[in-house]
Design a protein around this motif. Structure first.
Motif: not given
Length: 80
Positions: A15-30
């Protein structure tokens, strides 16, 4: 009892790895579908249906609730 603790630790690490991966690209373009959902918040018809995206209305209603509650930032929709 020890086996349950190991399983719990493994699940937490995943779960922590999945959350970190999700946060990594959070400000990329839509992407196209994300932009369509954001546009659909303000373009709903009188029945509350989204004419931009042809999906069941529950998703549109959920994103509308999120958008009106927290605003229309990219990171809010990516976390929801």
């Amino acid at each position: 009892m020890s086996k349950n603790k190991n399983v719990t630790k493994i699940v937490l690490v995943i779960l922590l790895i999945a959350f970190a991966i999700r946060l990594f690209g959070i400000n990329q373009p839509l992407f196209d579908d994300e932009r369509d959902y954001l546009t659909g918040i303000y373009a709903q018809n009188q029945f509350g249906l989204n004419p931009v995206v042809s999906h069941p209305p529950l998703g549109s209603w959920f994103f509308e609730l999120i958008g009106y509650t927290f605003g229309t930032s990219i990171w809010i929709f990516r976390l929801s």
